[in-house]
Design a protein around this motif. Structure first.
Motif, PDB file in Angstrom:
ATOM      1  N   PRO B 115      19.333  42.253  66.785  1.00  0.00           N
ATOM      2  CA  PRO B 115      20.385  43.066  67.403  1.00  0.00           C
ATOM      3  C   PRO B 115      21.118  43.851  66.313  1.00  0.00           C
ATOM      4  CG  PRO B 115      20.533  40.765  68.111  1.00  0.00           C
ATOM      5  CD  PRO B 115      19.523  40.814  67.008  1.00  0.00           C
ATOM      6  N   PRO B 116      21.671  45.023  66.677  1.00  0.00           N
ATOM      7  CA  PRO B 116      22.286  45.902  65.671  1.00  0.00           C
ATOM      8  C   PRO B 116      23.315  45.210  64.786  1.00  0.00           C
ATOM      9  CG  PRO B 116      22.176  47.014  67.765  1.00  0.00           C
ATOM     10  CD  PRO B 116      21.705  45.623  68.009  1.00  0.00           C
ATOM     11  N   ARG B 117      24.145  44.368  65.368  1.00  0.00           N
ATOM     12  CA  ARG B 117      25.201  43.739  64.575  1.00  0.00           C
ATOM     13  C   ARG B 117      24.608  42.792  63.522  1.00  0.00           C
ATOM     14  NH1 ARG B 117      30.364  44.840  63.328  1.00  0.00           N
ATOM     15  NH2 ARG B 117      30.634  45.628  65.426  1.00  0.00           N
ATOM     16  N   GLN B 118      23.625  42.012  63.930  1.00  0.00           N
ATOM     17  CA  GLN B 118      22.971  41.096  62.975  1.00  0.00           C
ATOM     18  C   GLN B 118      22.246  41.882  61.890  1.00  0.00           C
ATOM     19  OE1 GLN B 118      20.385  38.201  64.872  1.00  0.00           O
ATOM     20  NE2 GLN B 118      22.039  37.486  66.190  1.00  0.00           N
ATOM     21  N   ARG B 119      21.600  42.964  62.311  1.00  0.00           N
ATOM     22  CA  ARG B 119      20.880  43.785  61.340  1.00  0.00           C
ATOM     23  C   ARG B 119      21.846  44.365  60.302  1.00  0.00           C
ATOM     24  NH1 ARG B 119      17.783  46.886  64.709  1.00  0.00           N
ATOM     25  NH2 ARG B 119      19.290  48.517  64.928  1.00  0.00           N
ATOM     26  N   ALA B 120      23.001  44.852  60.811  1.00  0.00           N
ATOM     27  CA  ALA B 120      23.990  45.443  59.901  1.00  0.00           C
ATOM     28  C   ALA B 120      24.481  44.405  58.898  1.00  0.00           C
ATOM     29  CB  ALA B 120      25.151  46.014  60.714  1.00  0.00           C
ATOM     30  N   VAL B 121      24.706  43.192  59.367  1.00  0.00           N
ATOM     31  CA  VAL B 121      25.184  42.126  58.473  1.00  0.00           C
ATOM     32  C   VAL B 121      24.120  41.811  57.423  1.00  0.00           C
ATOM     33  CG1 VAL B 121      25.796  39.686  58.366  1.00  0.00           C
ATOM     34  CG2 VAL B 121      26.770  41.116  60.148  1.00  0.00           C
ATOM     35  N   ILE B 122      22.879  41.728  57.850  1.00  0.00           N
ATOM     36  CA  ILE B 122      21.791  41.418  56.906  1.00  0.00           C
ATOM     37  C   ILE B 122      21.653  42.525  55.861  1.00  0.00           C
ATOM     38  CG2 ILE B 122      19.262  41.118  56.727  1.00  0.00           C
ATOM     39  CD1 ILE B 122      20.419  38.690  58.004  1.00  0.00           C
ATOM     40  N   VAL B 123      21.761  43.766  56.310  1.00  0.00           N
ATOM     41  CA  VAL B 123      21.649  44.882  55.357  1.00  0.00           C
ATOM     42  C   VAL B 123      22.813  44.843  54.364  1.00  0.00           C
ATOM     43  CG1 VAL B 123      21.679  47.418  55.121  1.00  0.00           C
ATOM     44  CG2 VAL B 123      20.327  46.359  56.923  1.00  0.00           C
ATOM     45  N   ARG B 125      24.579  42.235  53.441  1.00  0.00           N
ATOM     46  CA  ARG B 125      24.514  41.054  52.565  1.00  0.00           C
ATOM     47  C   ARG B 125      23.340  41.122  51.586  1.00  0.00           C
ATOM     48  NH1 ARG B 125      26.418  37.707  50.911  1.00  0.00           N
ATOM     49  NH2 ARG B 125      25.986  35.650  51.735  1.00  0.00           N
ATOM     50  N   TYR B 126      22.172  41.557  52.066  1.00  0.00           N
ATOM     51  CA  TYR B 126      20.977  41.429  51.226  1.00  0.00           C
ATOM     52  C   TYR B 126      20.471  42.743  50.647  1.00  0.00           C
ATOM     53  CZ  TYR B 126      21.306  36.799  53.024  1.00  0.00           C
ATOM     54  OH  TYR B 126      21.797  35.561  53.329  1.00  0.00           O
ATOM     55  N   GLU B 132      30.424  37.763  51.586  1.00  0.00           N
ATOM     56  CA  GLU B 132      30.786  37.627  53.006  1.00  0.00           C
ATOM     57  C   GLU B 132      32.096  38.341  53.296  1.00  0.00           C
ATOM     58  OE1 GLU B 132      30.607  33.415  53.204  1.00  0.00           O
ATOM     59  OE2 GLU B 132      28.533  33.373  53.899  1.00  0.00           O
ATOM     60  N   ALA B 133      33.056  38.220  52.373  1.00  0.00           N
ATOM     61  CA  ALA B 133      34.355  38.859  52.579  1.00  0.00           C
ATOM     62  C   ALA B 133      34.223  40.381  52.561  1.00  0.00           C
ATOM     63  CB  ALA B 133      35.331  38.406  51.495  1.00  0.00           C
ATOM     64  N   GLU B 134      33.433  40.875  51.609  1.00  0.00           N
ATOM     65  CA  GLU B 134      33.236  42.335  51.526  1.00  0.00           C
ATOM     66  C   GLU B 134      32.495  42.852  52.763  1.00  0.00           C
ATOM     67  OE1 GLU B 134      32.846  42.973  46.694  1.00  0.00           O
ATOM     68  OE2 GLU B 134      31.132  42.205  47.818  1.00  0.00           O
ATOM     69  N   SER B 135      31.513  42.089  53.202  1.00  0.00           N
ATOM     70  CA  SER B 135      30.766  42.497  54.405  1.00  0.00           C
ATOM     71  C   SER B 135      31.690  42.537  55.617  1.00  0.00           C
ATOM     72  CB  SER B 135      29.614  41.521  54.680  1.00  0.00           C
ATOM     73  OG  SER B 135      28.747  41.466  53.592  1.00  0.00           O
ATOM     74  N   ALA B 136      32.566  41.528  55.701  1.00  0.00           N
ATOM     75  CA  ALA B 136      33.495  41.475  56.833  1.00  0.00           C
ATOM     76  C   ALA B 136      34.416  42.686  56.825  1.00  0.00           C
ATOM     77  CB  ALA B 136      34.315  40.176  56.772  1.00  0.00           C
ATOM     78  N   GLN B 137      34.863  43.063  55.645  1.00  0.00           N
ATOM     79  CA  GLN B 137      35.751  44.230  55.535  1.00  0.00           C
ATOM     80  C   GLN B 137      35.003  45.501  55.939  1.00  0.00           C
ATOM     81  OE1 GLN B 137      37.327  44.821  51.619  1.00  0.00           O
ATOM     82  NE2 GLN B 137      39.111  45.929  52.378  1.00  0.00           N
ATOM     83  N   THR B 145      32.496  35.684  61.546  1.00  0.00           N
ATOM     84  CA  THR B 145      31.494  36.462  62.290  1.00  0.00           C
ATOM     85  C   THR B 145      30.331  36.834  61.374  1.00  0.00           C
ATOM     86  OG1 THR B 145      33.250  37.358  63.673  1.00  0.00           O
ATOM     87  CG2 THR B 145      31.164  38.547  63.682  1.00  0.00           C
ATOM     88  N   VAL B 146      30.673  37.220  60.130  1.00  0.00           N
ATOM     89  CA  VAL B 146      29.612  37.565  59.175  1.00  0.00           C
ATOM     90  C   VAL B 146      28.725  36.354  58.930  1.00  0.00           C
ATOM     91  CG1 VAL B 146      29.150  38.197  56.761  1.00  0.00           C
ATOM     92  CG2 VAL B 146      30.872  39.436  58.062  1.00  0.00           C
TER      93      VAL B 146
END
Lengths: 312, 182
Positions: B115-123, B125-126, B132-137, B145-146
């Motif tokens: 799903p788009p949200r999971q994909r965005a988080v993976i991109v 992070r990796y 995690e904090a920067e990704s959340a921001q 959530t991240v």
């Protein structure tokens, strides 16, 4: 946490995008698109307001045509569909295609090939024609006009090939077993008007020319709205109305035009891959025994090659 | 005049940072064409707000890319639903070239199935290597959530690559074995 998977993910992401480079001029393109979209949304909103003001008659028409409760024109949906059509007709997409456009004329239309294209509607030397199929290699601009009676009898073929800034036209008239050839100067590409409002269409040759370029330019003028769906030629098309030059039906899978209604004429489109077999459709050969004759006078104004015209 | 200068400044910025942003956009969108589209849309938004953005536009642009990547698919799904409604009674689906994945590397290909949200988080992070904090921001969500989206995304990738590897093993072409995934 599995480090192998994460490492592999990083590696794959790096590898998959290694050759990605931002194209030059993307900011300029974004700026142009932003302005165009603003214009489209403004005009679509104006069209929606106008439709609402027209009231019951227009709404009843839409409902009758599609057998469903009318959906009010949706600016976002229209912008999306128009964007997809624009992209489908972009030179990069259609340059590898052979387009076949069949134009059906009203009964009694006379038309004939002349150096530079077709001329007609009433000329003494022209032939009664029911429809003309124009084949065009979108990449090279080579085209062929094939005229038929409404019963399907072949009336004429005319091939225009372009080289070194000039076009050579060879026409074969089957009705009197004659043929002629002529060199016609390559007309300068006339600028595409923002929004055609006259009674003639000028299709410029060359890249982004022909029907794809014309339709793109006219959609950009922003007057079109999605008006539902309609089966045309066996395709359940998306119908776009409201433009100043006619109604457009597009294929919902490819977003390529299926049909255009333009004044009393209508054109149906086929978009074929540029295979040797399809490209062979552009060739005209002179049958044995046909007599060569002098070509008729060229179009009066070769600088503005009207493909056809009509009077409102 | 002002707009022309903004576009010129933006071109200079893209010459410097554009490749990296486009690579991110391609990973978020799933294909080169869709990635360019995504970046162009983000640039349009940036131009609209050009006068109110202070400093480098990169932060705004990256945030917009990620938010659009999640929103875009929702919008397109909604538009396709409307088109289907217009084509009443027709069960045929509209072909969506945006859904075509041009990226061939296995995990990136599988990433597009998230799903788009999971994909965005993976991109984030990796690919961007953000914490995690920067990704959340960046994504405008909580650290929790991240964390959960990352865990679910990786788990799903593991499952997908497991079945993909099994399929490939049959042909002797396994790139990621089940053992490595375990």
């Amino acid at each position: 946490m599995n480090m192998d998977l994460e490492d592999q993910l990083r590696l794959d992401m790096e590898r998959a995008t290694r050759d990605v480079r931002v194209p030059h001029g993307l900011a300029i393109k974004a700026d142009r698109h932003r302005r165009k979209r603003q214009r489209t949304v403004r005009m679509a909103t104006a069209a929606a307001t106008a439709t609402a003001l027209v009231g019951g008659v227009a709404i009843a028409g839409v409902a009758g045509a599609f057998g469903e409760a009318p959906t009010s024109p949706n600016a976002k949906l229209t912008a999306y569909v128009i964007g997809r059509v624009q992209r489908a007709l972009a030179p990069a997409k259609v340059d590898d295609m052979v387009g076949a456009v069949r134009t059906t004329y009203p009964p009694g239309t006379t038309i004939g090939p002349v150096p530079g294209g077709l001329s007609g509607m009433g000329g003494a030397s022209h032939w009664s024609v029911g429809y003309v199929v124009v084949w065009a290699d979108q990449g090279t601009g080579v085209s062929k006009f094939a005229g038929y009676t409404s019963g399907g009898q072949h009336v004429f073929d005319a091939e225009i090939s372009r080289a070194n800034g000039a076009a050579t036209e060879t026409a074969v008239i089957y009705r009197d077993s004659t043929w002629w050839t002529a060199t016609v100067p390559r007309p300068p590409a006339p600028p595409l008007a923002d929004c055609i409002r006259g009674n003639a269409v000028y299709l410029r040759p060359g890249p982004d020319g022909g029907w794809p370029g014309f339709i793109r330019s006219q959609l950009a003028c922003g007057a079109y709205t999605v008006a539902g769906h309609q089966v045309v030629g066996g395709v359940d098309t998306i119908k776009l109305t409201g433009g100043p030059w006619g109604t457009l039906w597009v294929n919902p899978a490819s977003y390529l035009p299926v049909q255009v209604n333009f004044g009393p004429q209508h054109m149906t489109f086929q978009w074929l891959p540029a295979t040797p077999v399809n490209l062979a459709q552009l060739n005209v050969s002179v049958p044995a025994g046909f007599q060569q004759v002098q070509p008729p006078p060229p179009r009066p104004n070769p600088g503005t090659p009207a493909t056809f015209s009509w009077t409102r | 005049m002002h707009a022309d200068r903004a576009v010129a400044d933006l071109e200079l910025f893209l010459a410097e940072r554009g490749d990296l942003l486009l690579r991110t956009a391609v990973l978020l969108a799933g294909s080169r064409e869709a990635g360019e589209d995504l970046l162009q849309t983000a640039l349009e938004r940036l131009l609209k707000r050009w006068t109110t953005i202070e400093g480098s536009p990169e932060g705004y642009l990256r945030r917009t890319l990620y938010h659009l990547a999640a929103d875009r698919w929702r919008q397109q799904a909604a538009l396709h639903r409307q088109l289907r409604l217009l084509r009443a009674g027709d069960a045929a689906t509209v072909a969506d070239p945006m859904a075509e994945v041009e990226l061939r590397d296995s995990l990136v290909r599988l990433l597009m199935q998230l799903p788009p949200r999971q994909r965005a988080v993976i991109v984030a992070r990796y690919w961007e290597q953000l914490s995690e904090a920067e990704s959340a921001q960046l994504l405008g969500c909580s650290i929790g959530t991240v964390k959960s989206a990352t865990a679910r995304g990786l788990q799903r990738l593991r499952e997908l690559s497991g079945s993909s590897a099994r399929g490939q093993e049959d042909g002797g072409q396994a790139r990621i074995s089940k053992e490595r995934m375990a």
